[in-house]
Design an enzyme around this catalytic site. Structure first.
Site: not given
Length: 182
Positions: A9-10
């Protein structure tokens, strides 16, 4: 032959659990995960570890192609590196694998779409910020970490690792905050 899952995930406040559950359901023996931007391969230590340790016949599994990266060149380079190790890449949604020639074509097209999508997102974001600035309502990004708490803990003798654990971020972020406060 191992099935190795990779979840990404970012940002720190996003959840990896959905990806991890899907990878486990697909029978991944090992799952590596990280919270880092997919815009480039810089700083993606878990992905680098997977690539380094791939053996012939292993399979790198991701839930979606954009988990590998949002730049077509990076994604294609990753696939190439896997192939050089006689390993495969499988994307679950949509289900595509490099085990067949058609899979290479589909992954190339999907990589191009992911890159184009990233450019559209950035452009819409930039337009929205410009409009908010013109209207006088843009206040800048919300601080995710309490910089004063970081500074206070540092002045109190706490090290970067201790501070990072206390505020829930990486040591590198702590170093950046301390350097920006000088």
């Amino acid at each position: 032959m191992s099935r190795i899952g990779y979840a990404r995930v970012s940002t720190i406040d996003q959840d990896l659990e959905t990806q991890i559950v899907k990878l486990k359901a697909e029978g991944c023996d090992i799952i590596r995960s990280e919270k880092v931007s997919g815009a480039s391969r810089d700083g993606r230590a878990e992905l680098a570890t997977i690539i380094d340790f791939l053996r012939p016949g292993d399979e790198l599994v991701v839930t979606r192609l954009d988990r590998l990266g949002r730049d077509t060149r990076d994604v294609l380079n990753l696939i190439y590196e896997c192939e050089q190790k006689a390993a495969f890449v499988t994307v679950l949604d949509p289900h595509v694998s490099t085990r067949g020639e058609m899979g290479h074509i589909v992954l190339t097209v999907l990589g191009m779409v992911a890159q184009m999508e990233r450019r559209f997102i950035k452009e819409r974001q930039r337009e929205g910020i410009e409009q908010a600035k013109r209207q006088g309502v843009y206040l800048g990004g919300k601080a995710r970490l309490d910089h004063q708490k970081v500074k206070d803990m540092h002045e109190g003798g706490a090290g970067a690792s201790e501070i990072a654990r206390a505020v829930g971020c990486s040591r590198m972020q702590i170093y950046r905050i301390l350097q920006s406060n000088r």
